[in-house]
Write an enzyme that holds these catalytic residues in place. Structure first.
Site, mmCIF file in Angstrom:
data_model
loop_
_atom_site.group_PDB
_atom_site.id
_atom_site.type_symbol
_atom_site.label_atom_id
_atom_site.label_comp_id
_atom_site.label_asym_id
_atom_site.label_seq_id
_atom_site.Cartn_x
_atom_site.Cartn_y
_atom_site.Cartn_z
ATOM 1 N N ASN A 190 -7.334 1.130 0.366
ATOM 2 C CA ASN A 190 -5.976 0.702 0.723
ATOM 3 C C ASN A 190 -5.556 -0.504 -0.118
ATOM 4 O O ASN A 190 -4.408 -0.602 -0.561
ATOM 5 C CB ASN A 190 -5.907 0.342 2.204
ATOM 6 C CG ASN A 190 -6.056 1.556 3.099
ATOM 7 O OD1 ASN A 190 -5.971 2.690 2.644
ATOM 8 N ND2 ASN A 190 -6.291 1.334 4.375
ATOM 9 N N GLU A 202 -4.540 0.585 -3.560
ATOM 10 C CA GLU A 202 -3.169 1.096 -3.584
ATOM 11 C C GLU A 202 -2.162 -0.054 -3.518
ATOM 12 O O GLU A 202 -1.131 -0.033 -4.197
ATOM 13 C CB GLU A 202 -2.944 2.045 -2.406
ATOM 14 C CG GLU A 202 -3.625 3.396 -2.576
ATOM 15 C CD GLU A 202 -3.333 4.339 -1.442
ATOM 16 O OE1 GLU A 202 -3.320 5.565 -1.682
ATOM 17 O OE2 GLU A 202 -3.130 3.866 -0.298
ATOM 18 N N GLU A 237 0.841 -1.201 0.000
ATOM 19 C CA GLU A 237 0.000 0.000 0.000
ATOM 20 C C GLU A 237 0.879 1.255 0.000
ATOM 21 O O GLU A 237 0.613 2.211 -0.731
ATOM 22 C CB GLU A 237 -0.896 -0.013 1.231
ATOM 23 C CG GLU A 237 -1.781 1.214 1.375
ATOM 24 C CD GLU A 237 -2.405 1.301 2.760
ATOM 25 O OE1 GLU A 237 -2.739 2.430 3.168
ATOM 26 O OE2 GLU A 237 -2.533 0.261 3.433
ATOM 27 N N ASP A 282 0.841 3.777 -3.114
ATOM 28 C CA ASP A 282 0.461 5.166 -2.884
ATOM 29 C C ASP A 282 1.436 6.098 -3.606
ATOM 30 O O ASP A 282 1.032 7.077 -4.249
ATOM 31 C CB ASP A 282 0.453 5.457 -1.380
ATOM 32 C CG ASP A 282 0.218 6.925 -1.069
ATOM 33 O OD1 ASP A 282 -0.876 7.434 -1.365
ATOM 34 O OD2 ASP A 282 1.134 7.570 -0.529
#
Length: 248
Positions: free
Chosen positions: A137, A140, A66, A70
Site C-alpha cells: 500500500n 502505491e 494509495e 493504484d
C-alpha cells in the site's frame, strides 16, 4: 529568475530536519530523483495507524495517495504490456497486469526496494493479520506522491525503470501459473473451514465481459476477484484470499 529559483530551493533545503533529509535521500535512491515538494512523500509513508486528525476528524494518512497511485500504476503497467505484447488479446494482458499489481507482488517489491525503512506505522498495534498489505500500500502511495510532485512522465519512468524492469520477469510470470484456488481449498480443509465461491456480478464491457467472484469462508466474505471468465475470476479471488489469510 533562475537565481531566485535556486535561492528558494536552497532555503527549502536549509529548513529540512535530519529526519527529512534522510527521507529525501531514501526517495532519491528508490525513485531515482529528488523530490521537488517533500510533503506528498511524507504523507505517502504515513500509515493510518499513526496519522493525526487535521480537519473535522480527517486523518492525513497515505490512503488517498494509495488510491491515486493504484490508478497510475495500473495505467502505466497496462500501457507497458500493451506495447510489449502487440499480438496478445485483452484476456492475456488483463491477467498479466493482475499478476504484476497483485498485493503479494507489490509487498515483495516494496520490501526489496526499501519501503520498510521509510514507512511509519504503530508497531504496538500490529497483530499477525494487521498491516498485511502495509508495504504494498505504501508503494502505491509513493507512486501517487511522485505523480503529485512531478507528473505522469516521471511516474511512468519510476514504475517502468525502477519497478517493472528490475523486479519482474515477465516470461517467468507468464509460464508460472499458481493454482491459488487449490491452495486455498487445501488450507480450508486443514483448518476445518468451508469455502464458497459466489458469482456476484457480470460487467458487460462491450466486446467482452468481466466476471466478479466473491469468496466466503464459513459464510464470512473474505475477498473478491475479477476475470474475463468465471474460472479466472475465481483464481484472482483465491489469490487475494491467500494474501489476506497469509497462506504461503
Amino acid at each position: 529568475m533562475g537565481r531566485l529559483t535556486n535561492n528558494r530551493l536552497k532555503s527549502v533545503f536549509k529548513k529540512y530536519s535530519k529526519e527529512e533529509r534522510r527521507l529525501v535521500s531514501s526517495i532519491k535512491m528508490i525513485v531515482g530523483t529528488k523530490p521537488f515538494n517533500l510533503k506528498p512523500y511524507q504523507i505517502a509513508v504515513q500509515h493510518t495507524s499513526v496519522a493525526k486528525s487535521v480537519k473535522k476528524g480527517f486523518k492525513e494518512s497515505n490512503e488517498r495517495l494509495e488510491y491515486l497511485g493504484d490508478a497510475v500504476l495500473g495505467l502505466v503497467v497496462a500501457e507497458y504490456l500493451f506495447k510489449k505484447f502487440p499480438f496478445k488479446d485483452e484476456g492475456f494482458l488483463t491477467e498479466l497486469r493482475s499478476r504484476i499489481v497483485s498485493r503479494d507482488s507489490l509487498n515483495h517489491v516494496a520490501r526489496t526496494i526499501g519501503i520498510p525503512q521509510i514507512v511509519r506505522f504503530d508497531k504496538k498495534r500490529k497483530t499477525p493479520n494487521s498491516h498485511k498489505s502495509l508495504y504494498g500500500n505504501a508503494l502505491e502511495a509513493l507512486v501517487g506522491a511522485v505523480y503529485v510532485d512531478k507528473g505522469f512522465n516521471t511516474s511512468r519512468k519510476f514504475i517502468v525503470q525502477k519497478l517493472l524492469k528490475p523486479h519482474y520477469d515477465l516470461e517467468e510470470i507468464i509460464n508460472t501459473t499458481k493454482n491459488y484456488k487449490s491452495k486455498l481449498i487445501e488450507w480450508t480443509q486443514k483448518n476445518s473451514k468451508t469455502p464458497n465461491f459466489e458469482h456476484i456480478q457480470t460487467i458487460d464491457k462491450g466486446h467482452f465481459k468481466e466476471f466478479i467472484i466473491q469468496i466466503q469462508i464459513d459464510d464470512e466474505p473474505i475477498a473478491k476477484g475479477h476475470g474475463l471468465s468465471k474460472k479466472k475470476a475465481e483464481q484472482d479471488a483465491a489469490r487475494e484470499a491467500c494474501t489476506i489469510l497469509e497462506i504461503e
